[in-house]
Design a protein around this motif. Structure first.
Motif, mmCIF file in Angstrom:
data_model
loop_
_atom_site.group_PDB
_atom_site.id
_atom_site.type_symbol
_atom_site.label_atom_id
_atom_site.label_comp_id
_atom_site.label_asym_id
_atom_site.label_seq_id
_atom_site.Cartn_x
_atom_site.Cartn_y
_atom_site.Cartn_z
ATOM 1 N N PHE A 1 -12.530 7.277 -5.317
ATOM 2 C CA PHE A 1 -12.330 5.932 -4.792
ATOM 3 C C PHE A 1 -11.682 5.937 -3.414
ATOM 4 C CE2 PHE A 1 -13.345 4.402 -9.028
ATOM 5 C CZ PHE A 1 -14.114 3.306 -8.688
ATOM 6 N N THR A 2 -10.741 6.860 -3.192
ATOM 7 C CA THR A 2 -10.151 6.873 -1.852
ATOM 8 C C THR A 2 -11.201 7.280 -0.823
ATOM 9 O OG1 THR A 2 -9.295 9.062 -2.335
ATOM 10 C CG2 THR A 2 -7.727 7.258 -2.452
ATOM 11 N N ASP A 3 -12.080 8.208 -1.190
ATOM 12 C CA ASP A 3 -13.137 8.596 -0.254
ATOM 13 C C ASP A 3 -14.046 7.414 0.054
ATOM 14 O OD1 ASP A 3 -12.326 11.115 0.095
ATOM 15 O OD2 ASP A 3 -13.737 12.052 -1.299
ATOM 16 N N VAL A 4 -14.486 6.728 -1.004
ATOM 17 C CA VAL A 4 -15.400 5.611 -0.810
ATOM 18 C C VAL A 4 -14.723 4.505 0.001
ATOM 19 C CG1 VAL A 4 -16.637 3.768 -1.985
ATOM 20 C CG2 VAL A 4 -16.749 6.103 -2.857
ATOM 21 N N MET A 5 -13.457 4.253 -0.325
ATOM 22 C CA MET A 5 -12.751 3.160 0.344
ATOM 23 C C MET A 5 -12.584 3.410 1.835
ATOM 24 S SD MET A 5 -10.007 2.089 -2.504
ATOM 25 C CE MET A 5 -8.720 1.492 -1.447
ATOM 26 N N THR A 6 -12.446 4.702 2.208
ATOM 27 C CA THR A 6 -12.309 4.990 3.637
ATOM 28 C C THR A 6 -13.573 4.591 4.383
ATOM 29 O OG1 THR A 6 -11.445 7.022 2.720
ATOM 30 C CG2 THR A 6 -11.207 6.735 5.080
ATOM 31 N N GLY A 7 -14.709 4.643 3.687
ATOM 32 C CA GLY A 7 -15.966 4.391 4.368
ATOM 33 C C GLY A 7 -16.427 2.943 4.321
ATOM 34 N N VAL B 1 2.359 7.531 6.870
ATOM 35 C CA VAL B 1 2.474 6.125 6.517
ATOM 36 C C VAL B 1 2.456 5.253 7.779
ATOM 37 C CG1 VAL B 1 4.162 4.437 5.704
ATOM 38 C CG2 VAL B 1 3.581 6.412 4.286
ATOM 39 N N ILE B 2 3.195 5.677 8.799
ATOM 40 C CA ILE B 2 3.251 4.868 10.022
ATOM 41 C C ILE B 2 1.880 4.804 10.689
ATOM 42 C CG2 ILE B 2 4.223 4.700 12.335
ATOM 43 C CD1 ILE B 2 6.802 5.829 11.241
ATOM 44 N N LEU B 3 1.176 5.938 10.695
ATOM 45 C CA LEU B 3 -0.158 5.928 11.293
ATOM 46 C C LEU B 3 -1.084 4.991 10.516
ATOM 47 C CD1 LEU B 3 -0.647 9.657 12.313
ATOM 48 C CD2 LEU B 3 -0.166 7.703 13.777
ATOM 49 N N ALA B 4 -0.953 4.984 9.203
ATOM 50 C CA ALA B 4 -1.768 4.079 8.388
ATOM 51 C C ALA B 4 -1.418 2.630 8.714
ATOM 52 C CB ALA B 4 -1.545 4.362 6.901
ATOM 53 N N ILE C 1 -7.220 -1.505 3.309
ATOM 54 C CA ILE C 1 -7.654 -0.597 4.375
ATOM 55 C C ILE C 1 -6.649 0.541 4.560
ATOM 56 C CG2 ILE C 1 -7.975 -0.468 6.878
ATOM 57 C CD1 ILE C 1 -9.392 -3.170 6.598
ATOM 58 N N MET C 2 -5.359 0.231 4.420
ATOM 59 C CA MET C 2 -4.316 1.258 4.605
ATOM 60 C C MET C 2 -4.284 2.241 3.431
ATOM 61 S SD MET C 2 -1.013 -0.893 5.761
ATOM 62 C CE MET C 2 -1.025 -2.071 7.092
ATOM 63 N N LEU C 3 -4.521 1.728 2.231
ATOM 64 C CA LEU C 3 -4.289 2.529 1.022
ATOM 65 C C LEU C 3 -4.933 3.920 1.056
ATOM 66 C CD1 LEU C 3 -2.809 2.414 -1.651
ATOM 67 C CD2 LEU C 3 -4.867 1.462 -2.692
ATOM 68 N N PRO C 4 -6.247 4.027 1.293
ATOM 69 C CA PRO C 4 -6.818 5.382 1.257
ATOM 70 C C PRO C 4 -6.235 6.295 2.337
ATOM 71 C CG PRO C 4 -8.438 3.788 2.031
ATOM 72 C CD PRO C 4 -7.260 3.004 1.553
ATOM 73 N N SER D 1 0.804 -1.227 0.000
ATOM 74 C CA SER D 1 0.000 0.000 0.000
ATOM 75 C C SER D 1 0.836 1.275 0.000
ATOM 76 C CB SER D 1 -0.950 0.012 1.199
ATOM 77 O OG SER D 1 -0.216 0.031 2.399
ATOM 78 N N VAL D 2 2.040 1.254 0.607
ATOM 79 C CA VAL D 2 2.800 2.500 0.700
ATOM 80 C C VAL D 2 3.271 2.993 -0.674
ATOM 81 C CG1 VAL D 2 4.850 3.582 1.669
ATOM 82 C CG2 VAL D 2 3.398 2.152 3.108
ATOM 83 N N PRO D 3 3.943 2.152 -1.490
ATOM 84 C CA PRO D 3 4.347 2.669 -2.803
ATOM 85 C C PRO D 3 3.148 3.092 -3.649
ATOM 86 C CG PRO D 3 5.389 0.547 -2.355
ATOM 87 C CD PRO D 3 4.372 0.765 -1.285
ATOM 88 N N LEU D 4 2.097 2.264 -3.643
ATOM 89 C CA LEU D 4 0.905 2.618 -4.429
ATOM 90 C C LEU D 4 0.301 3.926 -3.931
ATOM 91 C CD1 LEU D 4 -1.119 -0.692 -4.933
ATOM 92 C CD2 LEU D 4 -0.052 0.757 -6.667
ATOM 93 N N GLY D 5 0.167 4.038 -2.608
ATOM 94 C CA GLY D 5 -0.460 5.223 -2.032
ATOM 95 C C GLY D 5 0.353 6.477 -2.298
ATOM 96 N N LEU D 6 1.690 6.362 -2.146
ATOM 97 C CA LEU D 6 2.551 7.525 -2.408
ATOM 98 C C LEU D 6 2.439 7.938 -3.870
ATOM 99 C CD1 LEU D 6 5.832 6.879 -0.401
ATOM 100 C CD2 LEU D 6 4.105 8.630 -0.023
ATOM 101 N N ALA D 7 2.453 6.933 -4.751
ATOM 102 C CA ALA D 7 2.366 7.246 -6.178
ATOM 103 C C ALA D 7 1.060 7.975 -6.468
ATOM 104 C CB ALA D 7 2.462 5.965 -7.006
#
Ligand SMILES: Nc1ncnc2c1ncn2[C@@H]1O[C@H](COP(=O)(O)OP(=O)(O)OP(=O)(O)O)[C@@H](O)[C@H]1O
Ligand SMILES: [Mg+2]
Lengths: 294, 306
Positions: free
Chosen positions: B130-136, B224-227, B173-176, B104-110
């Motif tokens: 999608f990140t908004d929806v995924m958070t929920g 990232v660490i919090l995620a 779960i971490m990605l968004p 998730s970290v490389p994808l999320g950073l990108a």
């Protein structure tokens, strides 16, 4: 005709053409008739932000190894024009440039020209000192490293810092953060950083406006010193500064169009700094310089 | 040139309004101010109390059974027995969280770099949506989706339960969270710095990799660490993906994986002292892991230069 203030375009009788310097009795300096070496030429340059025309039809020459000051009231497009000289305006969304800017005779807006290459030849120093949050060394080495330079970096960093009159103050703390320096030192670091890329034109947008008078004087001295090697174009709001450092001064103003409700920057005149300050052709220039307008 | 003798104002004279005379409704304003401060204090207490109770419960119940043995041995076969520990669960949790972070970290950073460099780009609004929806999305449902896509042999890839499936659900779960926090951090990098980089002849990728990302690094690391901490504490999505195991599993696929949260779930569901004690110690361990990660994150955040 004075060769320094004239180009072929001066004869262009287009009605929109900015008012330019006319012939006047030769002053002491005008007696020197050696041909000027033109480094950068602007020809009918206009810049638009979306539908808004920020500056219109600006044409003038920038002479090699001299300091050209751009002065004028706020909003007349000095920064805009400066950014067109190294294609930094390409980065502003919605900004479009028309007309031509030639550097050593080449059009920098030509299709086959890479804006990145333009910016390596024509460097820029910004109004607010903006060192990277990296060490002093890494700040100066940043530009050369972009091109893959690895060998001789130490010498290059030292030389650039010396050129920017900062070496003696920082030579023992090159690994400290650039942000740990004072504002004036930071600005000289930014100048060193620009020099390290080895440009031959350096654009400075109000480089001293965030500095105290002593730091300002140091930068001014530095600029005068640098003019033997570099062509410098500086934007300043400080008349004394323009008078102190520059060889030539361009005065811009805002042209109000009441019908279309817009304000466009135009070049009023450009000439030897002495002439602009003591014997301006256009009454608006004199009015601005003496503080009666703008 | 004459020297003026200074005339000093006399406060007793009463010809100028005195500082001690207050404006008419000053008393009322002072009173309202005091009431409001009190109300705010109560609200803060109400918010903090549950957290304090939770921490206290976990500490007081978990501290006793928590031991070196708990960290280094696996659970006995019977929940009746006391002793033993959650080594397999700790390994599983760290393993799956680690793999999830690698995904998730490389994808999320990108994605965050894309969103900041091209805020009006063609896919920016889709990525944001999608990140908004995924958070929920409920985390159980994430587990279900990964089950259907990766674990199940009918319609899915048929990888079976295991580390990879569990890690995939944690990664989702971490990605968004990574995307959102990184985007915010990247936006904090002053435009001046990017301008400076471009002014020195940097290309866009050079400005991004050599200026924007390093300048934002402490903030990015914190986010990232919090995620990751958030992912490490998740249990629900693992029910259908990791499934749980009773021994240390080092395989990426092909064997169900253990997890601290899953072990706690099993332990608390049995009416036996031994299992319940270990579950409390498991909760204590989980809090140590997430709290430790959060503290590291805060310490890094404080070193930020921007
Ligand atoms: N990025 C931008 N987008 C839209 N309009 C802009 C932008 N930058 C400048 N302008 C407009 O262009 C005109 C010229 O601005 P510019 O910053 O070049 O003036 P300036 O002469 O440098 O002023 P100052 O002396 O205050 O720095 C102004 O009317 C300004 O509002
Ligand atoms: Mg400006």
């Amino acid at each position: 005709m004075d060769p320094r203030t004239s180009t072929a375009r001066d004869l262009d009788p287009a009605p929109m053409a900015p008012i330019r310097a006319e012939h006047r009795p030769a002053s002491a300096e005008d007696a020197d008739t050696s041909p000027v070496d033109v480094h950068v030429t602007l020809d009918e340059v206009s810049v638009h932000y979306g539908p808004f025309t920020a500056v219109r039809d600006v044409s003038f020459d920038v002479h090699r190894n001299s300091i050209t000051a751009l002065i004028g009231p706020s909003g007349c497009g000095k920064s805009t024009l400066l950014r067109t000289l190294n294609r930094m305006n390409d980065l502003v969304p919605g900004a479009t440039t028309s007309g031509s800017v030639t550097y050593n005779g080449e059009d920098i807006y030509a299709e086959e020209v890479d804006p990145v290459e333009v910016r390596r030849r024509i460097g820029m120093v910004f109004q607010k000192p903006n060192p990277f949050p990296k060490s002093i060394y890494d700040n100066v080495a940043f530009g050369p490293r972009l091109n893959g330079t690895k060998r001789g970096l130490d010498e290059l960093v030292e030389h650039s810092l010396q050129r920017a009159a900062l070496w003696d103050e920082v030579k023992d703390k090159l690994s400290q953060s650039g942000l740990s320096l004072s504002g004036g030192q930071q600005q000289r670091l930014c100048i060193a950083r620009a020099i390290a890329v080895n440009p031959d034109v350096i654009l400075m947008d109000e480089p001293c406006s965030a500095l105290d008078p002593i730091a300002t004087l140091r930068i001014e001295e530095l600029m005068k010193d640098m003019a033997s090697e570099y062509t410098i174009v500086i934007v300043t709001h400080n008349m004394q500064q323009a008078a102190r450092v520059s060889d030539r001064t361009a005065f811009f103003t805002v042209d109000m169009d009441n019908e279309r409700q817009d304000r466009t920057g135009v070049l009023v005149e450009i000439d030897q700094t002495d002439t602009i300050f003591t014997n301006a052709t256009d009454p608006r220039t004199e009015g601005y310089i003496t503080g009666r307008f703008g | 040139m004459s020297v003026d003798t200074p005339v000093r104002p006399d406060p007793e004279a009463g010809d100028r309004p005195s500082l001690t005379v207050t404006t008419p409704n000053a008393r009322r304003r002072a009173l309202i101010s005091r009431i409001m401060s009190g109300a705010l204090f109560l609200a803060v207490m109400a918010a903090v109390t549950p957290l304090a109770i939770l921490l206290w419960q976990t500490l007081s119940n978990g501290w006793g059974p928590f031991s070196w043995e708990f960290l280094t041995t696996i659970e006995p076969l019977s929940y009746r027995e006391t002793g033993g520990g959650y080594l397999h669960g700790i390994v599983g949790t760290l393993y799956m969280t680690g793999v999830a972070a690698l995904i998730s970290v490389p994808l999320g950073l990108a994605a965050a770099v894309y969103l900041t460099e091209r805020p009006k780009g063609r896919y920016a609004s889709i990525v944001r949506f999608f990140t908004d929806v995924m958070t929920g999305v409920p985390s159980v449902f994430v587990g279900l989706a990964v089950y259907a896509l990766l674990v199940s042999g009918s319609g899915g890839l048929g990888l079976g339960f295991g580390t990879l499936a569990g890690a995939a659900s944690l990664a989702i779960i971490m990605l968004p969270i990574v995307v959102r926090s990184s985007e915010e951090m990247l936006r904090l990098v002053p435009g001046d710095l990017k301008q400076a980089a471009y002014g020195l002849g940097a290309r866009q990728w050079q400005a991004t990799f050599k200026v924007t990302l390093p300048a934002a690094a402490p903030g990015l690391t914190t986010g990232v660490i919090l995620a990751v901490a958030r992912g490490a504490g998740e249990t629900a999505p693992l029910i259908l993906t990791a499934l749980g195991a009773r021994e240390v599993v080092l395989r990426l696929t092909g064997a169900p994986q253990a997890d601290i949260g899953l072990l706690m779930l099993d332990g608390f569901r049995q009416p036996f002292e031994g299992g319940i004690e270990r579950a409390w110690a498991g909760g204590f361990t989980l809090i140590l892991i997430t709290l430790g990660l959060s503290i590291i994150a805060r310490m890094i955040a404080r070193r930020s230069q921007i």
